[in-house]
Design a protein around this motif. Structure first.
Motif, PDB file in Angstrom:
ATOM      1  N   GLY A 159       0.794  -1.201  -0.097  1.00  0.00           N
ATOM      2  CA  GLY A 159       0.060   0.190  -0.067  1.00  0.00           C
ATOM      3  C   GLY A 159       0.824   1.319  -0.199  1.00  0.00           C
ATOM      4  N   THR A 160       0.066   2.466  -0.340  1.00  0.00           N
ATOM      5  CA  THR A 160       0.688   3.586  -0.243  1.00  0.00           C
ATOM      6  C   THR A 160       0.080   4.673   0.925  1.00  0.00           C
ATOM      7  N   HIS A 161       0.919   5.080   2.102  1.00  0.00           N
ATOM      8  CA  HIS A 161       0.293   5.853   3.062  1.00  0.00           C
ATOM      9  C   HIS A 161      -0.565   5.162   3.635  1.00  0.00           C
ATOM     10  N   GLN A 162      -0.238   3.932   4.006  1.00  0.00           N
ATOM     11  CA  GLN A 162      -0.953   3.235   4.768  1.00  0.00           C
ATOM     12  C   GLN A 162      -1.070   3.758   6.297  1.00  0.00           C
ATOM     13  N   GLY A 163      -2.197   3.419   7.004  1.00  0.00           N
ATOM     14  CA  GLY A 163      -2.489   3.857   8.372  1.00  0.00           C
ATOM     15  C   GLY A 163      -2.276   2.424   9.241  1.00  0.00           C
ATOM     16  N   SER A 164      -3.200   2.008   9.885  1.00  0.00           N
ATOM     17  CA  SER A 164      -3.046   0.882  10.684  1.00  0.00           C
ATOM     18  C   SER A 164      -3.715  -0.192  10.058  1.00  0.00           C
ATOM     19  N   PRO A 165      -3.161  -0.917   8.956  1.00  0.00           N
ATOM     20  CA  PRO A 165      -4.166  -1.484   8.001  1.00  0.00           C
ATOM     21  C   PRO A 165      -4.675  -2.628   8.533  1.00  0.00           C
ATOM     22  N   ASN A 166      -6.033  -2.873   8.342  1.00  0.00           N
ATOM     23  CA  ASN A 166      -7.119  -4.040   8.807  1.00  0.00           C
ATOM     24  C   ASN A 166      -6.662  -5.213   8.187  1.00  0.00           C
ATOM     25  N   ALA A 167      -6.302  -5.193   6.951  1.00  0.00           N
ATOM     26  CA  ALA A 167      -5.852  -6.243   6.370  1.00  0.00           C
ATOM     27  C   ALA A 167      -4.640  -7.067   6.789  1.00  0.00           C
ATOM     28  N   VAL A 168      -3.689  -6.472   7.224  1.00  0.00           N
ATOM     29  CA  VAL A 168      -2.523  -6.843   7.807  1.00  0.00           C
ATOM     30  C   VAL A 168      -2.952  -7.426   9.229  1.00  0.00           C
ATOM     31  N   LEU A 169      -3.949  -6.696   9.916  1.00  0.00           N
ATOM     32  CA  LEU A 169      -4.050  -7.216  11.518  1.00  0.00           C
ATOM     33  C   LEU A 169      -4.953  -8.452  11.502  1.00  0.00           C
ATOM     34  N   GLU A 170      -6.071  -8.359  10.463  1.00  0.00           N
ATOM     35  CA  GLU A 170      -7.045  -9.436  10.231  1.00  0.00           C
ATOM     36  C   GLU A 170      -6.354 -10.808  10.009  1.00  0.00           C
ATOM     37  N   ALA A 171      -5.287 -10.286   8.820  1.00  0.00           N
ATOM     38  CA  ALA A 171      -4.592 -11.934   8.588  1.00  0.00           C
ATOM     39  C   ALA A 171      -3.660 -12.539   9.764  1.00  0.00           C
ATOM     40  N   MET A 172      -2.969 -11.391  10.538  1.00  0.00           N
ATOM     41  CA  MET A 172      -2.027 -11.880  11.566  1.00  0.00           C
ATOM     42  C   MET A 172      -3.023 -12.351  12.539  1.00  0.00           C
ATOM     43  N   ALA A 173      -4.143 -11.814  12.941  1.00  0.00           N
ATOM     44  CA  ALA A 173      -5.089 -12.489  13.845  1.00  0.00           C
ATOM     45  C   ALA A 173      -5.684 -13.668  13.649  1.00  0.00           C
ATOM     46  N   ALA A 174      -5.460 -14.377  12.407  1.00  0.00           N
ATOM     47  CA  ALA A 174      -5.995 -15.408  11.794  1.00  0.00           C
ATOM     48  C   ALA A 174      -4.712 -16.474  11.782  1.00  0.00           C
ATOM     49  N   GLY A 175      -3.698 -16.217  12.213  1.00  0.00           N
ATOM     50  CA  GLY A 175      -2.140 -16.876  12.112  1.00  0.00           C
ATOM     51  C   GLY A 175      -1.761 -17.047  10.604  1.00  0.00           C
ATOM     52  N   LEU A 176      -2.188 -16.042   9.690  1.00  0.00           N
ATOM     53  CA  LEU A 176      -1.526 -16.126   8.455  1.00  0.00           C
ATOM     54  C   LEU A 176      -0.163 -15.344   8.587  1.00  0.00           C
ATOM     55  N   PRO A 177       0.893 -15.881   7.992  1.00  0.00           N
ATOM     56  CA  PRO A 177       2.185 -15.089   7.858  1.00  0.00           C
ATOM     57  C   PRO A 177       1.745 -14.158   6.965  1.00  0.00           C
ATOM     58  N   VAL A 178       2.351 -12.675   7.305  1.00  0.00           N
ATOM     59  CA  VAL A 178       2.006 -11.753   6.386  1.00  0.00           C
ATOM     60  C   VAL A 178       3.414 -11.126   5.670  1.00  0.00           C
ATOM     61  N   ILE A 179       3.315 -10.773   4.367  1.00  0.00           N
ATOM     62  CA  ILE A 179       4.400 -10.129   3.443  1.00  0.00           C
ATOM     63  C   ILE A 179       3.687  -8.746   3.147  1.00  0.00           C
ATOM     64  N   ALA A 180       4.590  -7.748   3.849  1.00  0.00           N
ATOM     65  CA  ALA A 180       4.002  -6.399   3.622  1.00  0.00           C
ATOM     66  C   ALA A 180       5.062  -5.295   3.212  1.00  0.00           C
ATOM     67  N   ASN A 181       4.817  -4.147   2.772  1.00  0.00           N
ATOM     68  CA  ASN A 181       5.830  -3.101   2.722  1.00  0.00           C
ATOM     69  C   ASN A 181       5.723  -2.061   3.906  1.00  0.00           C
ATOM     70  N   ALA A 182       6.871  -1.451   4.008  1.00  0.00           N
ATOM     71  CA  ALA A 182       6.935  -0.793   5.314  1.00  0.00           C
ATOM     72  C   ALA A 182       6.306   0.941   5.006  1.00  0.00           C
ATOM     73  N   SER A 183       5.033   0.788   4.741  1.00  0.00           N
ATOM     74  CA  SER A 183       4.301   2.113   4.323  1.00  0.00           C
ATOM     75  C   SER A 183       3.453   2.404   5.769  1.00  0.00           C
ATOM     76  N   GLY A 184       3.515   3.744   6.230  1.00  0.00           N
ATOM     77  CA  GLY A 184       2.967   4.274   7.227  1.00  0.00           C
ATOM     78  C   GLY A 184       2.862   3.365   8.572  1.00  0.00           C
ATOM     79  N   GLY A 185       1.942   3.090   9.418  1.00  0.00           N
ATOM     80  CA  GLY A 185       1.931   2.176  10.539  1.00  0.00           C
ATOM     81  C   GLY A 185       2.407   0.687  10.380  1.00  0.00           C
ATOM     82  N   THR A 186       2.446   0.080   9.102  1.00  0.00           N
ATOM     83  CA  THR A 186       2.725  -1.256   8.945  1.00  0.00           C
ATOM     84  C   THR A 186       3.945  -1.797   9.438  1.00  0.00           C
ATOM     85  N   GLY A 187       4.937  -0.777   9.242  1.00  0.00           N
ATOM     86  CA  GLY A 187       6.350  -1.223   9.738  1.00  0.00           C
ATOM     87  C   GLY A 187       6.353  -1.362  11.080  1.00  0.00           C
ATOM     88  N   GLY A 188       5.421  -0.709  12.199  1.00  0.00           N
ATOM     89  CA  GLY A 188       5.595  -1.061  13.468  1.00  0.00           C
ATOM     90  C   GLY A 188       4.621  -2.568  13.747  1.00  0.00           C
TER      91      GLY A 188
END
Length: 440
Positions: free
Chosen positions: A340-369
């Protein structure tokens, strides 16, 4: 307003320096003393040239601003404390966060949701109705003046304490900040730099209503961010409340073949062309690989969806449409991919992680935290290439033990730091806190 409107369309104005007129500075405005004799006025009028054409300014007109100042002056009995204002209830991350929040706190805090635009799917609206959350559309018009006037009228009629902006047209926010009474608390829940850029993009509109973007932030009582961002605008009070999600009851199983998930809105900002280019490389190495895109495109992004379908031709890419129930989280996937571009705190990341799915993401906005390289997922550079993404996707399948470790760690991290109940409690504390005393 008559002076302002005339100047905007290119008419020269001759006026006396009374009231606020003397504060205006414009090449087309000539000010005379309040007691100017008729002869002097006539002399100036005679000196004006006769023109065949008028050259207007680029500033938009604001002919209805005066009517907004009285829209809220019909006080009624308070039955709602907070009105959340949002653009629509489509299947996007911002809307999901709003629905998650209000359904959590509605029993403890009187609230309602105003939906300014068209909604293309019913799932979120039905969820709000099932929880008894009042939802309404202020007006069928898309005009920001009509929306602001209706919202102010509703606020006055219900003696509202707080207006909370949640993904709203920046013009509507500016109008409300310009004329809302001082006692009405304004809160803007912002995903970060994307929303800041939207406000900067309507600077002409802001100038037309005599409220620049800096004045908007000065009027806000609270700016809520989703992560600890840098270079945020100066506000009276800025706080961070990260998105929260419910943890899935069980972790998703591992797939037998490389199977990747992308969930969320289909839009240019999601960098899906890069994802498809990367997947083409993955499929060349792993012919049985699959890519599942769960989400829908709004009408304004129909061309983006069409281009993606053309790009995906010949690949094992499945466009599955929206799934508001998130049933896909129980399916076996190798990893979830979120760019993503200018991400906030993406639900797509959080929801995948909450289901135990490994996540591959770029360090945009709050994703890096949230996604920490080697600890809670694969974190790529913000402007990662398709080759870098493809390498991470192939690695996630080639190293199942590492993928399982990262999925388990990510699930534990979300449970500890992005719990839905914690998010709801923080917003509840904010909304229940006393309005600050202020003068306009």
């Amino acid at each position: 307003m008559a002076v302002r409107e005339a100047l905007v369309v290119g008419l020269p104005v001759l006026a006396t320096a009374v009231g606020g007129q003397g504060e205006r500075a414009h090449d087309g405005l000539r000010l005379l003393p309040p007691d100017a004799p008729d002869a002097l006025i006539a002399e100036h009028l005679a000196a004006l040239p006769v023109r065949d054409t008028l050259t207007g300014e680029s500033l938009p007109r604001a002919p209805r601003l005066w009517s907004l100042t009285t829209a809220w002056q019909r006080p009624g009995k308070r039955r709602v404390e907070t009105l959340f204002v949002t653009a629509n209830l489509n299947a996007g991350g911002a809307q999901r966060s709003l629905v998650n929040l209000v359904t959590q706190i509605a029993a403890q805090h009187p609230l309602a949701v105003a939906v300014c635009g068209e909604t293309t799917q019913r799932a979120f609206a039905d969820t709000l109705a099932q929880h008894g959350v009042e939802t309404f559309r202020p007006t069928a018009q898309a005009d920001p003046y009509a929306l602001a006037e209706s919202l102010l009228g509703w606020a006055g009629a219900h003696a509202l304490r707080t207006l909370c902006f949640w993904n709203v047209d920046p013009k509507v926010k500016l109008l409300l900040a310009r004329v809302a009474p001082a006692e009405l608390r304004l809160i803007d829940v912002s995903p970060g730099h994307y929303a800041f850029a939207e406000l900067d993009g309507v600077a002409n509109f802001a100038a037309a209503i005599d409220l620049d973007v800096a004045a908007y932030y000065a009027r806000l009582d609270v700016l809520v961010l989703k992560y600890h961002a840098t270079d945020t605008p100066p506000c009276r009070r800025t706080i961070v409340i990260a998105n929260g999600v419910a943890t899935a009851s069980r972790a998703a199983p591992a797939p037998a073949v490389p199977r990747f998930l992308v969930s969320g809105r289909i839009a240019p900002s999601k960098r899906l062309k890069t994802v498809l280019t990367a997947f083409a490389q993955v499929q060349r190495d792993q012919p049985t690989a699959e890519l599942h895109l769960v989400g829908q495109a709004e009408a304004r992004h129909a061309a983006c969806l069409a281009e993606l379908r053309v790009q995906a031709s010949g690949l094992a890419v499945y466009f599955r449409g929206a799934d508001p129930t998130m049933s896909y989280r129980c399916e076996p996937f190798t990893a979830a991919v979120v760019l993503g571009t200018h991400q906030g705190s993406p639900n797509a990341v959080l929801e995948a992680m909450a289901a135990g799915l490994p996540v591959i993401a770029n360090a945009s906005g709050g994703t890096g935290g949230i996604v920490r390289a080697g600890k809670t997922g694969w974190l790529l550079p913000e402007h990662c290439t398709a080759a870098e993404l493809a390498a991470a996707m192939l690695e996630s399948f080639a190293q199942p033990a590492r993928s399982t470790f990262l999925g388990t760690a990510g699930r534990a991290y979300v449970r500890a730091h992005h719990d839905l109940e914690v998010m709801a409690a923080r917003y509840l504390d904010l909304l229940k806190s006393p309005n600050p005393s202020r003068s306009r």
